[in-house]
Design a protein around this motif. Structure first.
Motif, short mmCIF file in Angstrom:
data_model
loop_
_atom_site.label_atom_id
_atom_site.label_comp_id
_atom_site.label_asym_id
_atom_site.label_seq_id
_atom_site.Cartn_x
_atom_site.Cartn_y
_atom_site.Cartn_z
N LYS A 259 40.09 45.86 28.40
CA LYS A 259 39.05 45.17 28.42
C LYS A 259 39.15 44.01 29.25
N LYS A 260 40.53 43.25 28.54
CA LYS A 260 40.67 42.38 29.48
C LYS A 260 41.73 42.37 30.97
N SER A 261 42.20 43.20 30.84
CA SER A 261 43.61 44.43 31.70
C SER A 261 42.31 44.83 32.82
N PHE A 262 41.19 44.67 32.70
CA PHE A 262 39.54 45.51 33.64
C PHE A 262 39.40 44.59 33.92
N LYS A 263 38.94 43.51 33.59
CA LYS A 263 38.64 42.27 34.20
C LYS A 263 39.88 41.34 35.14
N ASP A 264 40.87 41.78 35.03
CA ASP A 264 42.11 41.10 35.80
C ASP A 264 42.18 42.83 36.80
N TYR A 265 41.30 43.74 36.57
CA TYR A 265 41.44 44.56 37.98
C TYR A 265 41.69 44.57 39.60
N ASP A 266 40.92 43.51 39.34
CA ASP A 266 40.11 42.99 41.10
C ASP A 266 41.42 42.36 41.56
N ASP A 267 41.74 40.96 40.79
CA ASP A 267 43.22 40.59 41.40
C ASP A 267 43.82 41.21 41.32
N MET A 268 44.39 42.06 40.91
CA MET A 268 45.28 42.91 40.75
C MET A 268 45.86 43.10 41.72
#
Ligand SMILES: NC(=O)c1ccc[n+]([C@@H]2O[C@H](COP(=O)([O-])OP(=O)(O)OC[C@H]3O[C@@H](n4cnc5c(N)ncnc54)[C@H](OP(=O)(O)O)[C@@H]3O)[C@@H](O)[C@H]2O)c1
Length: 270
Positions: A259-268
């Motif tokens: 869930k945390k990695s998906f939150k960072d997805y747009d920034d990545m």
């Protein structure tokens, strides 16, 4: 282990750069006859020149593993040149990102046709030669095959399908061909590594930050030992092994991390 590889014919798909090229160098150093492959002829020629200059006995075949006719030509070129095949390392693969609602059919077709069907196609045509040599099929998978990674579901699906393929082959061809499944963790990339975008086009992969990466040479060593020891399944890197244990005993933690990695997805991928 070195003696084991001497004069063995080893085909490594997707070996004009990255893990494939590092494996070609290592097994070439051990005295194997190496067949390298890729789609781009100039890139493949450059890898061939480099490997030959470093003493590798090398043969190159341009082929796109997502095309069954190319895989048939690849294996038939090996049969003509060497009359045998001892090891097929299904390494050709692409990285891919995209949310489910944004990933186009073109994105899905590319990632599945290369990562999943590329392995299945090449193996299909190689099986008769591998049965004769009682050789090995190696399947290069990823930690992303153990879970559905949000933002990378195409890649996860393409690699997870290979688990089913490998497990079935380990039963169907037991005592005839060794099949080794390798879950590779985050590995240092070539600067030229690309990633498939949700719209089906490619972009250069950004440098991975804050991660402890395995070296390509380490991964190549592990691939060599899986072949030599005829291992069925191996998970690489400390992080990979940790994920494996957490998934087994505390899957809730993995869910939170995803869930945390998906939150960072747009920034990545901004
Ligand atoms: N790097 C990692 O962190 C990591 C982690 C887990 C798993 N893996 C897996 O390890 C394998 C190698 O990864 P890598 O990072 O070394 O990749 P890479 O640097 O992107 O190299 C990929 C190689 O495959 C070739 N290739 C791509 N599509 C192909 C196709 N359709 N037919 C034939 N060759 C093709 C490329 O050459 P052309 O473009 O000229 O065809 C290139 O030589 C992949 O299966 C990947 O999924 C990597």
């Amino acid at each position: 282990m070195k003696d084991f590889f001497k004069d063995k014919v080893v085909c490594i798909t997707g070996s004009s750069q990255g893990i494939g090229k590092a494996t070609a160098q290592l097994l070439g150093d051990y005295g194997a006859k190496i067949v390298i492959n890729g789609r781009n002829p100039e890139k493949l020629q450059a890898a061939y020149d480099e490997l030959v200059s470093k003493g590798v006995n090398c043969f190159q075949v341009v082929a796109d593993v997502s095309k069954p006719e190319d895989c048939e030509s690849l294996i038939s070129a090996i049969s003509k040149e060497f009359g045998r095949l001892d090891v097929l390392i299904n390494n050709a693969g692409i990285a891919s990102h995209g949310k489910i609602e944004e990933s186009t059919p073109e994105n899905w077709a590319s990632v599945v046709n290369i990562n999943t069907m590329g392995t299945i196609n090449t193996t299909y045509f190689a099986i008769p030669l591998l049965k004769q040599s009682k050789g090995s099929v190696i399947i290069i998978s990823s930690m992303a095959a153990k879970v559905g990674v949000p933002g990378h579901s195409g890649y996860s699906v393409s690699k997870m399908a290979l688990t089913a393929y490998a497990k079935a082959m380990q039963v169907e061809l037991e005592n005839q061909i060794h099949c080794g499944l390798i879950y590779v963790g985050f590995t240092a990339n070539e600067t030229e590594k690309t990633i498939l975008k949700p719209d089906g086009s490619y972009e250069k992969l950004k440098e991975r930050q804050g991660l402890k990466l395995a070296s390509r040479e380490d991964v190549a060593q592990k691939i060599a030992s899986v072949i030599y020891l005829r291992k069925k399944e191996v998970t690489l890197t400390f992080l990979g092994k940790l994920q494996h244990v957490i998934l087994k005993f505390a899957p809730g933690i993995v869910y939170k991390l995803l869930k945390k990695s998906f939150k960072d997805y747009d920034d990545m991928y901004a």
